[in-house]
Design a protein around this motif. Structure first.
Motif, PDB file in Angstrom:
ATOM      1  N   VAL A 122      51.256 -23.838  55.211  1.00 17.13           N
ATOM      2  CA  VAL A 122      50.666 -22.072  54.273  1.00 17.13           C
ATOM      3  C   VAL A 122      52.248 -22.659  52.921  1.00 17.13           C
ATOM      4  N   ASN A 123      53.174 -22.861  53.395  1.00 20.13           N
ATOM      5  CA  ASN A 123      54.072 -22.443  52.574  1.00 20.13           C
ATOM      6  C   ASN A 123      53.708 -23.911  52.002  1.00 20.13           C
ATOM      7  N   MET A 124      53.948 -25.298  51.899  1.00 16.31           N
ATOM      8  CA  MET A 124      53.382 -26.330  51.730  1.00 16.31           C
ATOM      9  C   MET A 124      51.951 -26.192  50.274  1.00 16.31           C
ATOM     10  N   VAL A 125      50.603 -25.147  51.015  1.00 15.57           N
ATOM     11  CA  VAL A 125      49.630 -24.557  50.049  1.00 15.57           C
ATOM     12  C   VAL A 125      50.542 -23.822  49.131  1.00 15.57           C
ATOM     13  N   LYS A 126      50.988 -22.634  49.053  1.00 15.04           N
ATOM     14  CA  LYS A 126      52.241 -22.167  47.991  1.00 15.04           C
ATOM     15  C   LYS A 126      52.392 -22.817  47.146  1.00 15.04           C
ATOM     16  N   LYS A 127      53.731 -23.944  47.702  1.00 11.76           N
ATOM     17  CA  LYS A 127      54.691 -24.764  46.579  1.00 11.76           C
ATOM     18  C   LYS A 127      53.548 -24.918  45.563  1.00 11.76           C
ATOM     19  N   MET A 128      52.145 -26.149  46.166  1.00 10.14           N
ATOM     20  CA  MET A 128      51.121 -26.636  45.034  1.00 10.14           C
ATOM     21  C   MET A 128      50.598 -26.092  43.843  1.00 10.14           C
ATOM     22  N   CYS A 129      50.854 -25.068  45.499  1.00 12.61           N
ATOM     23  CA  CYS A 129      50.058 -23.320  43.878  1.00 12.61           C
ATOM     24  C   CYS A 129      51.224 -23.181  42.982  1.00 12.61           C
ATOM     25  N   ARG A 130      52.269 -23.814  42.716  1.00 10.66           N
ATOM     26  CA  ARG A 130      53.569 -23.070  42.419  1.00 10.66           C
ATOM     27  C   ARG A 130      53.907 -22.182  42.631  1.00 10.66           C
ATOM     28  N   GLY A 131      53.671 -20.985  44.126  1.00  6.10           N
ATOM     29  CA  GLY A 131      54.266 -20.017  44.707  1.00  6.10           C
ATOM     30  C   GLY A 131      53.414 -18.647  44.488  1.00  6.10           C
TER      31      GLY A 131
END
Length: 158
Positions: free
Chosen positions: A116-125
């Motif tokens: 989830v945190n990786m996906v958030k990071k990829m979405c620029r938070g």
């Protein structure tokens, strides 16, 4: 006999699974159970669901479908998808675990938060919207738009 029933009666024996899609995000837990029950009477236990979260009920509707016999569901991490998004995979997994004590084999629960945190990071938070009650993103095309414009035969399962 409605079109969907007629079609599924004919192709049911030839398919491995059938995936009804609530791309308008209007499914409720009660309707989800009814829909799965209807489908399973025709094609047997071959249902996998795909629900969007426009009305904020996708997690509960997926779980209702699973309780009724659906084989699985299709979702995305963080519920990323058009308008209010798809059902959030991690929310379904954690609800099954925390509320119902159901652990799904093959899932590394220790890695869900990292994913989830990786996906958030990829979405620029930026967290995707989780509910679209004000319908800011209208349905303007496709089968769901047809149904919303009163052409209920697009979803005919009576």
């Amino acid at each position: 006999m409605g079109y969907l029933k007629e079609l599924l009666t004919e192709i049911g024996p030839k398919i491995r699974f059938y995936q009804p899609c609530d791309t308008s995000g209007i499914m409720t837990p009660k309707k989800s159970k009814e829909h799965v029950r209807f489908l399973e009477k025709i094609i047997g236990q071959k249902v996998v669901v795909h629900y969007h979260n426009d009305n904020g009920q996708s997690v509960e509707s997926v779980i209702a479908a699973l309780q009724e016999g659906a084989l699985g569901f299709d979702g995305t991490f963080l519920g990323i998808g058009e308008r209010a998004g798809n059902v959030a995979t991690e929310k379904v997994i954690y609800t099954l675990k925390d509320k119902y004590g159901i652990l799904i084999g093959g899932i590394n629960y220790d890695e869900i938060e990292n994913t989830v945190n990786m996906v958030k990071k990829m979405c620029r938070g930026v967290d995707p919207p989780s509910v679209n009650l004000d319908r800011k993103y209208p349905n303007i095309s496709g089968i769901h738009a047809r149904a919303l414009r009163g052409k209920r035969d697009a979803f005919d399962y009576e």
